[in-house]
Design a protein around this motif. Structure first.
Motif, mmCIF file in Angstrom:
data_model
loop_
_atom_site.group_PDB
_atom_site.id
_atom_site.type_symbol
_atom_site.label_atom_id
_atom_site.label_comp_id
_atom_site.label_asym_id
_atom_site.label_seq_id
_atom_site.Cartn_x
_atom_site.Cartn_y
_atom_site.Cartn_z
ATOM 1 N N LEU A 22 -3.261 -11.116 -10.634
ATOM 2 C CA LEU A 22 -3.266 -9.689 -10.958
ATOM 3 C C LEU A 22 -3.458 -8.827 -9.718
ATOM 4 C CD1 LEU A 22 -3.158 -7.418 -13.002
ATOM 5 C CD2 LEU A 22 -5.602 -7.760 -13.449
ATOM 6 N N TYR A 23 -4.397 -9.206 -8.836
ATOM 7 C CA TYR A 23 -4.613 -8.384 -7.646
ATOM 8 C C TYR A 23 -3.375 -8.382 -6.757
ATOM 9 C CZ TYR A 23 -5.586 -12.834 -5.285
ATOM 10 O OH TYR A 23 -5.499 -14.099 -4.775
ATOM 11 N N GLY A 24 -2.605 -9.482 -6.772
ATOM 12 C CA GLY A 24 -1.373 -9.540 -5.996
ATOM 13 C C GLY A 24 -0.319 -8.597 -6.544
ATOM 14 N N ARG A 25 -0.269 -8.475 -7.883
ATOM 15 C CA ARG A 25 0.680 -7.548 -8.497
ATOM 16 C C ARG A 25 0.301 -6.107 -8.169
ATOM 17 N NH1 ARG A 25 0.043 -11.183 -12.928
ATOM 18 N NH2 ARG A 25 -1.031 -9.649 -14.236
ATOM 19 N N ILE A 26 -1.006 -5.818 -8.195
ATOM 20 C CA ILE A 26 -1.454 -4.462 -7.878
ATOM 21 C C ILE A 26 -1.182 -4.153 -6.405
ATOM 22 C CG2 ILE A 26 -3.432 -2.910 -7.779
ATOM 23 C CD1 ILE A 26 -2.349 -3.673 -10.610
ATOM 24 N N ALA A 27 -1.385 -5.131 -5.529
ATOM 25 C CA ALA A 27 -1.095 -4.925 -4.103
ATOM 26 C C ALA A 27 0.388 -4.618 -3.905
ATOM 27 C CB ALA A 27 -1.498 -6.154 -3.298
ATOM 28 N N ALA A 28 1.245 -5.325 -4.640
ATOM 29 C CA ALA A 28 2.688 -5.103 -4.507
ATOM 30 C C ALA A 28 3.073 -3.718 -5.016
ATOM 31 C CB ALA A 28 3.454 -6.185 -5.273
ATOM 32 N N LEU A 29 2.484 -3.279 -6.128
ATOM 33 C CA LEU A 29 2.784 -1.958 -6.661
ATOM 34 C C LEU A 29 2.304 -0.863 -5.717
ATOM 35 C CD1 LEU A 29 1.837 -2.532 -10.423
ATOM 36 C CD2 LEU A 29 4.135 -2.303 -9.469
ATOM 37 N N LEU A 30 1.107 -1.058 -5.155
ATOM 38 C CA LEU A 30 0.580 -0.074 -4.211
ATOM 39 C C LEU A 30 1.427 -0.050 -2.942
ATOM 40 C CD1 LEU A 30 -1.544 2.001 -3.532
ATOM 41 C CD2 LEU A 30 -3.078 0.152 -2.825
ATOM 42 N N LEU A 31 1.883 -1.220 -2.517
ATOM 43 C CA LEU A 31 2.730 -1.293 -1.328
ATOM 44 C C LEU A 31 4.042 -0.543 -1.560
ATOM 45 C CD1 LEU A 31 3.208 -2.381 1.504
ATOM 46 C CD2 LEU A 31 4.085 -4.499 0.490
ATOM 47 N N ASP A 32 4.581 -0.617 -2.769
ATOM 48 C CA ASP A 32 5.796 0.137 -3.084
ATOM 49 C C ASP A 32 5.567 1.631 -2.887
ATOM 50 O OD1 ASP A 32 7.303 -2.081 -3.676
ATOM 51 O OD2 ASP A 32 6.983 -1.964 -5.848
ATOM 52 N N GLU A 33 4.395 2.117 -3.318
ATOM 53 C CA GLU A 33 4.099 3.543 -3.161
ATOM 54 C C GLU A 33 3.943 3.905 -1.684
ATOM 55 O OE1 GLU A 33 1.130 5.242 -5.597
ATOM 56 O OE2 GLU A 33 1.854 4.318 -7.450
ATOM 57 N N LEU A 34 3.414 2.979 -0.885
ATOM 58 C CA LEU A 34 3.287 3.233 0.548
ATOM 59 C C LEU A 34 4.661 3.270 1.202
ATOM 60 C CD1 LEU A 34 0.298 0.874 1.471
ATOM 61 C CD2 LEU A 34 0.226 3.311 1.000
ATOM 62 N N ARG A 35 5.533 2.352 0.819
ATOM 63 C CA ARG A 35 6.849 2.247 1.463
ATOM 64 C C ARG A 35 7.777 3.375 1.075
ATOM 65 N NH1 ARG A 35 7.542 -4.320 0.844
ATOM 66 N NH2 ARG A 35 6.758 -4.867 2.924
ATOM 67 N N ASP A 36 7.681 3.863 -0.172
ATOM 68 C CA ASP A 36 8.607 4.929 -0.562
ATOM 69 C C ASP A 36 8.104 6.311 -0.154
ATOM 70 O OD1 ASP A 36 6.772 5.858 -2.486
ATOM 71 O OD2 ASP A 36 7.761 4.814 -4.138
ATOM 72 N N GLY A 37 6.928 6.347 0.492
ATOM 73 C CA GLY A 37 6.442 7.613 1.014
ATOM 74 C C GLY A 37 5.601 8.408 0.041
ATOM 75 N N THR A 38 5.358 7.872 -1.163
ATOM 76 C CA THR A 38 4.487 8.569 -2.093
ATOM 77 C C THR A 38 3.111 8.763 -1.476
ATOM 78 O OG1 THR A 38 5.655 7.634 -3.985
ATOM 79 C CG2 THR A 38 3.458 8.490 -4.390
ATOM 80 N N ILE A 39 2.664 7.760 -0.702
ATOM 81 C CA ILE A 39 1.449 7.887 0.096
ATOM 82 C C ILE A 39 1.879 7.746 1.547
ATOM 83 C CG2 ILE A 39 -0.864 7.005 0.558
ATOM 84 C CD1 ILE A 39 -0.838 5.759 -2.217
ATOM 85 N N PRO A 40 2.004 8.840 2.300
ATOM 86 C CA PRO A 40 2.519 8.788 3.673
ATOM 87 C C PRO A 40 1.586 8.045 4.608
ATOM 88 C CG PRO A 40 2.608 11.016 2.794
ATOM 89 C CD PRO A 40 1.758 10.213 1.862
ATOM 90 N N PRO A 41 2.121 7.505 5.742
ATOM 91 C CA PRO A 41 1.296 6.837 6.742
ATOM 92 C C PRO A 41 0.163 7.745 7.219
ATOM 93 C CG PRO A 41 3.611 6.480 7.211
ATOM 94 C CD PRO A 41 3.540 7.495 6.106
ATOM 95 N N GLY A 42 -1.046 7.189 7.288
ATOM 96 C CA GLY A 42 -2.191 7.939 7.774
ATOM 97 C C GLY A 42 -2.914 8.724 6.704
ATOM 98 N N GLU A 43 -2.299 8.901 5.536
ATOM 99 C CA GLU A 43 -2.955 9.677 4.485
ATOM 100 C C GLU A 43 -3.995 8.821 3.774
ATOM 101 O OE1 GLU A 43 -1.553 11.622 0.318
ATOM 102 O OE2 GLU A 43 -0.527 12.298 2.124
ATOM 103 N N ARG A 44 -5.106 9.460 3.399
ATOM 104 C CA ARG A 44 -6.171 8.747 2.705
ATOM 105 C C ARG A 44 -5.702 8.325 1.324
ATOM 106 N NH1 ARG A 44 -10.314 10.511 -0.608
ATOM 107 N NH2 ARG A 44 -9.726 12.683 -0.225
ATOM 108 N N LEU A 45 -5.960 7.057 0.980
ATOM 109 C CA LEU A 45 -5.609 6.562 -0.344
ATOM 110 C C LEU A 45 -6.611 7.087 -1.363
ATOM 111 C CD1 LEU A 45 -3.986 4.576 1.469
ATOM 112 C CD2 LEU A 45 -4.526 2.787 -0.184
#
Length: 252
Positions: A22-45
């Motif tokens: 489960l934590y791996g699935r959540i990491a992958a989903l969060l990584l998708d948001e990081l890669r598509d720019g929903t959470i830009p580089p350097g921005e606080r999660l």
């Protein structure tokens, strides 16, 4: 069976999502948001509690997912919290629209701030977007000001129900629309294009008050004439300048 830990399977794991812990699935989903720019580089999660609610899991699962991303160098944590560390995207083509209109720092030492809220927009925005009276929507506020306050840019954007329904990256911001969490939506127009929308915009410029400031109003609609967003940008016309660039198609 050996117990798995958050670093046994890196985010680049090519196994089907359902086969990962489960934590791996959540990491992958969060990584998708990081890669598509929903959470830009350097921005606080968002905090662990918020992420747990967002993904419908426990805070411990979120901690394990973040640990996986930290070990892969995709997230860093300091006293201010966790931050995305993915490299930035290359500079966009000149013909690409920028969001919000006129969004550039007011000077080399300027302070930029951008946040989102979920609230009722100004009446003129509601009318432009076809919103019913008192209906809230996602609103983006942008501010750029020099330390001495001589040059100031403010922008207020309201998004339409169409944009929020069809652009997944924008819809995700509703859960973080607290007016405090930083929200850089510089790639908003790219997200719209990725959703299959063709963008058409109309910009109008008017004087404000004693003409020491000007307002640029941008209205964006899609190929079906459905409104997507409206932005009001106000700049100090005595200390600042607006530059418009147009790219014409090649002949033939």
């Amino acid at each position: 069976m050996a117990r798995t830990t958050p670093h046994d399977h890196p985010p680049g794991d090519d196994r089907p999502l359902d086969d990962r812990p489960l934590y791996g699935r959540i990491a992958a989903l969060l990584l998708d948001e990081l890669r598509d720019g929903t959470i830009p580089p350097g921005e606080r999660l968002p905090g662990e509690r918020h992420l747990a609610t967002h993904f419908g899991v426990s805070r411990e699962t979120v901690r394990q997912a973040l640990e996986m991303l930290r070990r892969s160098g995709l997230v860093s944590t300091d006293r201010r919290g966790s931050h995305a560390t993915l490299p930035g995207r290359p500079v966009e083509a000149p013909e690409s629209l920028t969001f919000p209109v006129g969004a550039r720092t007011a000077g080399p030492c300027a302070v930029d701030r951008a946040t989102v809220t979920w609230e009722e927009p100004p009446p003129e925005h509601a009318r432009a977007l076809g919103l019913a009276p008192h209906r809230p929507t996602l609103m983006h506020r942008y501010l750029s000001v020099t330390p001495d306050g001589r040059s100031l840019r403010t922008a207020l954007t309201s998004f339409s129900p169409v944009a929020l329904a069809e652009v997944a990256e924008l819809a995700r911001y509703r859960d973080r629309a607290d007016g405090a969490t930083p929200a850089q939506l510089r790639r908003a127009y790219d997200w719209m294009r990725k959703a299959g929308l063709s963008l058409h915009h109309r910009d109008s410029i008017t004087q404000v008050g004693d003409a020491s400031s000007v307002r640029v109003t941008r209205r964006v609609h899609d190929q079906y004439a459905r409104p997507l967003e409206i932005t009001d940008l106000v700049v100090n016309s005595e200390q600042d300048a607006l530059v418009y660039e147009f790219t014409l198609p090649a002949a033939g």
